[in-house]
Design an enzyme around this catalytic site. Sequence first.
Site, PDB file in Angstrom:
ATOM      1  N   THR A   1       0.818  -1.209   0.000  1.00  0.00           N
ATOM      2  CA  THR A   1       0.000   0.000   0.000  1.00  0.00           C
ATOM      3  C   THR A   1       0.852   1.260   0.000  1.00  0.00           C
ATOM      4  OG1 THR A   1      -1.849  -1.103   1.111  1.00  0.00           O
ATOM      5  CG2 THR A   1      -1.740   1.301   1.292  1.00  0.00           C
TER       6      THR A   1
ATOM      7  N   SER B   1      47.043 -10.877  -3.747  1.00  0.00           N
ATOM      8  CA  SER B   1      47.450 -10.979  -2.351  1.00  0.00           C
ATOM      9  C   SER B   1      48.164  -9.718  -1.912  1.00  0.00           C
ATOM     10  CB  SER B   1      48.374 -12.188  -2.156  1.00  0.00           C
ATOM     11  OG  SER B   1      48.904 -12.221  -0.852  1.00  0.00           O
ATOM     12  N   SER B   2      47.974  -9.393  -0.646  1.00  0.00           N
ATOM     13  CA  SER B   2      48.679  -8.251  -0.063  1.00  0.00           C
ATOM     14  C   SER B   2      50.031  -8.661   0.493  1.00  0.00           C
ATOM     15  CB  SER B   2      47.830  -7.635   1.056  1.00  0.00           C
ATOM     16  OG  SER B   2      47.610  -8.601   2.078  1.00  0.00           O
TER      17      SER B   2
ATOM     18  N   ASN C   1      -4.049  -4.086  -4.153  1.00  0.00           N
ATOM     19  CA  ASN C   1      -4.057  -5.535  -4.321  1.00  0.00           C
ATOM     20  C   ASN C   1      -4.122  -5.991  -5.769  1.00  0.00           C
ATOM     21  OD1 ASN C   1      -4.144  -5.237  -1.601  1.00  0.00           O
ATOM     22  ND2 ASN C   1      -6.244  -5.974  -1.346  1.00  0.00           N
TER      23      ASN C   1
END
Length: 468
Positions: free
Chosen positions: A101, A318-319, A142
């Site tokens: 609604t 990857s770090s 509805n």
Amino acid sequence: MGTRKEHDFIGELEIDDSVYYGVQTFRAVENFKMTGRTLKNYPFFVKAFAQIKKAAALANKEVGVLDAQKADAIAKAADRLINGEFIDQFVVDMMQGGAGTSTNMNVNEVITNIALESMGHKKGEYQYLHPNDHTNLGQSTNDTYPSSIKVATHEKLGHLLEAMEELKKELEKKAKEWKDIIKMGRTELEDAVPTTLGNTFNAFASYIKSDIAKIKAARESMAVLNMGATAIGTGINCHPDYKFVVEKKLKEITGVEFKPAEDFIAATQDTADFVHVSGALKTAAVRLSKIANDIRLMNSGPRCGLGEVNLPKMQPGSSIMPGKVNPVICEVVGEACYEVIGNDVTIMLCSERGEFELNAFEPGIAYALFNSVIVLENAMRTLAQKAIKDLTANPEACKNAVLNSIGIVTAFNPVLGYEKSASMAKEALQTGKSVADICLERGYLPKEEIDKILDPKNMLNPQMKSKK
């Protein structure tokens, strides 16, 4: 710009005069703070709702219950929403109570206030054009809310199908390109029998082809609407001819052959069509995830894994480990698929909770369904463009895996029988010798026959001869 006073039957509120929504939208914003994602984050849904409202206004004009000036003002205001204007005015959270609604009223209020200004009035002067009496005439949440979900989903599924066709074509290209590259087939992550890289990717393309058919079939249910059902399907407060005219108007607006449900009462309380679509999306997600994960495994390495294919290098992996590149595209596609699978559970549960003449949990369905279609489309395009398109093969690695495999002992079964073949496999595992050498040492077959049996091309096709 100051404020204006608006009221509903609960009371009166001061509304900022710069906004086009009204009192009922304001209450919904205060009540529903769930996802942080509002209607404006789903512009295709706003567009669909505006198409519904335009069709309703024009239908009401044609059946003679709404005068032309009001109907045309509503239709023109709806056109502006269809064209993407005023999207910032749709501020209600997608997850809400009340069966939608608040969404319906957000649309009604915005359209009405845009129309009022075009008629020379001020926002909130609802004595000239009212959100409920005119913009919502012959309608209910509805019927407009589920119908708008269907119109929106129908459009978005079209985009998804385009993305699936793109992925299928990329997979088919690889299947054709790699049709002669021999590789080891695997079952339960163990060596099985030889196949080709082309066969593998052709199977992937077949998955997508099958899912395209399933989603196309499910999409058809999104073209069946309950417009004219109003509150519970009986059509109360609706002109008897309206339901036939509104479908015609909606087709003119969208170009889609929407049609009325056979049983409006059933259609208003039943949300199984959304479950059907979600099920097709889930199936596609399951298969897409398998494709992404298989490619991720085939790419594993670069030196200590399978190394059968090479995914494009998208970003450092990857770090801490220099040179490492991760299969990030396959991984994110898997995550997207898991969301679709989870959303299917949400849709199923929300659908099951429909009681009596209405399902109050349709906003949960809309939110989950839209997210599934969006994320699955993105996943299809991402895998096609960032993984499959520039994927390369390692033919030597594939061939060596076949030649060094114990699984090829299966090819001896028709000639030597299962027991002898199993014995050779056992010795090969214990000693590291090849099955070919073991077969020759035991004197089971001459070298020429062994070479013929173990020719990878021969192992790709049925070889057993008739005993007749």
